[in-house]
Design a protein around this motif. Structure first.
Motif, PDB file in Angstrom:
ATOM      1  N   GLN A 146       0.830  -1.204   0.000  1.00  0.00           N
ATOM      2  CA  GLN A 146       0.000   0.000   0.000  1.00  0.00           C
ATOM      3  C   GLN A 146       0.867   1.258   0.000  1.00  0.00           C
ATOM      4  N   VAL A 147       1.935   1.245   0.797  1.00  0.00           N
ATOM      5  CA  VAL A 147       2.844   2.392   0.840  1.00  0.00           C
ATOM      6  C   VAL A 147       3.484   2.606  -0.532  1.00  0.00           C
ATOM      7  N   ALA A 148       3.941   1.534  -1.158  1.00  0.00           N
ATOM      8  CA  ALA A 148       4.565   1.655  -2.481  1.00  0.00           C
ATOM      9  C   ALA A 148       3.567   2.206  -3.497  1.00  0.00           C
ATOM     10  N   HIS A 149       2.332   1.717  -3.448  1.00  0.00           N
ATOM     11  CA  HIS A 149       1.300   2.200  -4.371  1.00  0.00           C
ATOM     12  C   HIS A 149       1.025   3.685  -4.138  1.00  0.00           C
ATOM     13  N   LEU A 150       0.925   4.087  -2.880  1.00  0.00           N
ATOM     14  CA  LEU A 150       0.670   5.491  -2.574  1.00  0.00           C
ATOM     15  C   LEU A 150       1.856   6.372  -2.945  1.00  0.00           C
ATOM     16  N   GLN A 151       3.076   5.859  -2.795  1.00  0.00           N
ATOM     17  CA  GLN A 151       4.248   6.620  -3.219  1.00  0.00           C
ATOM     18  C   GLN A 151       4.241   6.821  -4.729  1.00  0.00           C
ATOM     19  N   THR A 152       3.833   5.811  -5.463  1.00  0.00           N
ATOM     20  CA  THR A 152       3.738   5.941  -6.916  1.00  0.00           C
ATOM     21  C   THR A 152       2.692   6.974  -7.290  1.00  0.00           C
ATOM     22  N   GLN A 153       1.535   6.915  -6.637  1.00  0.00           N
ATOM     23  CA  GLN A 153       0.491   7.906  -6.906  1.00  0.00           C
ATOM     24  C   GLN A 153       0.974   9.321  -6.588  1.00  0.00           C
ATOM     25  N   LEU A 154       1.700   9.461  -5.483  1.00  0.00           N
ATOM     26  CA  LEU A 154       2.236  10.762  -5.118  1.00  0.00           C
ATOM     27  C   LEU A 154       3.255  11.247  -6.143  1.00  0.00           C
ATOM     28  N   ALA A 155       4.110  10.341  -6.607  1.00  0.00           N
ATOM     29  CA  ALA A 155       5.103  10.711  -7.617  1.00  0.00           C
ATOM     30  C   ALA A 155       4.423  11.141  -8.908  1.00  0.00           C
ATOM     31  N   VAL A 156       3.382  10.434  -9.298  1.00  0.00           N
ATOM     32  CA  VAL A 156       2.644  10.796 -10.510  1.00  0.00           C
ATOM     33  C   VAL A 156       2.019  12.178 -10.346  1.00  0.00           C
ATOM     34  N   ALA A 157       1.397  12.413  -9.206  1.00  0.00           N
ATOM     35  CA  ALA A 157       0.763  13.712  -8.973  1.00  0.00           C
ATOM     36  C   ALA A 157       1.806  14.828  -8.969  1.00  0.00           C
ATOM     37  N   ASN A 158       2.945  14.595  -8.306  1.00  0.00           N
ATOM     38  CA  ASN A 158       4.009  15.613  -8.288  1.00  0.00           C
ATOM     39  C   ASN A 158       4.567  15.856  -9.681  1.00  0.00           C
ATOM     40  N   ALA A 159       4.745  14.800 -10.451  1.00  0.00           N
ATOM     41  CA  ALA A 159       5.258  14.954 -11.810  1.00  0.00           C
ATOM     42  C   ALA A 159       4.262  15.710 -12.679  1.00  0.00           C
ATOM     43  N   GLU A 160       2.982  15.443 -12.507  1.00  0.00           N
ATOM     44  CA  GLU A 160       1.966  16.163 -13.268  1.00  0.00           C
ATOM     45  C   GLU A 160       1.982  17.642 -12.912  1.00  0.00           C
ATOM     46  N   ILE A 161       2.174  17.944 -11.635  1.00  0.00           N
ATOM     47  CA  ILE A 161       2.247  19.346 -11.211  1.00  0.00           C
ATOM     48  C   ILE A 161       3.456  20.023 -11.845  1.00  0.00           C
ATOM     49  N   VAL A 162       4.603  19.358 -11.817  1.00  0.00           N
ATOM     50  CA  VAL A 162       5.818  19.914 -12.418  1.00  0.00           C
ATOM     51  C   VAL A 162       5.606  20.145 -13.906  1.00  0.00           C
ATOM     52  N   CYS A 163       5.042  19.162 -14.587  1.00  0.00           N
ATOM     53  CA  CYS A 163       4.824  19.289 -16.035  1.00  0.00           C
ATOM     54  C   CYS A 163       3.818  20.381 -16.358  1.00  0.00           C
ATOM     55  N   MET A 164       2.772  20.482 -15.550  1.00  0.00           N
ATOM     56  CA  MET A 164       1.778  21.519 -15.793  1.00  0.00           C
ATOM     57  C   MET A 164       2.380  22.907 -15.567  1.00  0.00           C
ATOM     58  N   ARG A 165       3.217  23.029 -14.543  1.00  0.00           N
ATOM     59  CA  ARG A 165       3.881  24.317 -14.303  1.00  0.00           C
ATOM     60  C   ARG A 165       4.813  24.662 -15.455  1.00  0.00           C
ATOM     61  N   MET A 166       5.550  23.664 -15.915  1.00  0.00           N
ATOM     62  CA  MET A 166       6.475  23.897 -17.024  1.00  0.00           C
ATOM     63  C   MET A 166       5.700  24.219 -18.295  1.00  0.00           C
ATOM     64  N   HIS A 167       4.619  23.520 -18.524  1.00  0.00           N
ATOM     65  CA  HIS A 167       3.801  23.759 -19.704  1.00  0.00           C
ATOM     66  C   HIS A 167       3.191  25.157 -19.646  1.00  0.00           C
ATOM     67  N   ASN A 168       2.710  25.555 -18.475  1.00  0.00           N
ATOM     68  CA  ASN A 168       2.133  26.889 -18.320  1.00  0.00           C
ATOM     69  C   ASN A 168       3.178  27.972 -18.504  1.00  0.00           C
ATOM     70  N   SER A 169       4.384  27.741 -17.996  1.00  0.00           N
ATOM     71  CA  SER A 169       5.427  28.754 -18.172  1.00  0.00           C
ATOM     72  C   SER A 169       5.845  28.850 -19.635  1.00  0.00           C
ATOM     73  N   ASP A 170       5.817  27.723 -20.357  1.00  0.00           N
ATOM     74  CA  ASP A 170       6.140  27.747 -21.786  1.00  0.00           C
ATOM     75  C   ASP A 170       5.031  28.426 -22.580  1.00  0.00           C
TER      76      ASP A 170
END
Length: 170
Positions: free
Chosen positions: A93-117
């Protein structure tokens, strides 16, 4: 204890024996918690529990009983793996939640980068060549420290969740 007018401990009650003042079970298996001793007895056996408790110092017995109760209840629920199965399940469960958190963080980073571009003129500048002149966004370049190891250019809209998770966890 039976001699002092109190009811016998859960262990003596289950074993149908007289509870004495010297009963090794009485301090740890009160009469109002019969299931606690029943599961310990089913898994470890009363004689083994008695022997273990008598070999331990008085100050360590409470912790030993708590451990035996936890293991016994886990063993009753899962006879093959016991508490190891519960620990493994929690780790998954911890590993699954860490993956979900990583995906959410990566999406935030990509959205910020996309918005800045998209806020700048880089998508419509004349020095861009190829499909980027036709309105397609340029590939995202790693700008945050989490993304510096990721060198393959990719488009924001083409990145799947596993790629996003990989961005932050590799």
């Amino acid at each position: 204890m039976a001699g002092s007018g109190m009811s016998p401990c859960a262990a003596c009650k289950l074993l149908r024996r007289r509870c004495t003042r010297e009963c090794v079970f009485a301090p740890y298996f009160p009469p109002d918690e019969p299931q606690k001793f029943a599961s310990v007895h089913k898994v470890f056996g009363a004689a083994n529990v008695s022997k273990m408790l008598q070999e331990l110092p008085m100050d360590a017995r409470g912790d030993a009983v708590s451990s035996m109760v936890y293991e016994a209840e886990a063993r009753v629920r899962d006879p093959v793996y016991g508490c190891v199965g519960a620990i493994s399940s929690l780790q998954q469960q911890v590993a699954h939640l860490q993956t979900q958190l990583a995906v959410a963080n990566a999406e935030i980073v990509c959205m910020r980068m996309h918005n800045s571009d998209s806020n700048s003129d880089c998508g419509t500048s004349k020095h861009m060549q190829g499909p980027y002149q036709q309105g397609m966004s340029p590939p995202l370049q790693p700008q945050s420290p989490e993304l510096h190891h990721y060198h393959r250019p990719t488009h924001y809209h083409r990145m799947d969740n596993m790629e996003l998770a990989e961005l932050l966890w590799t």
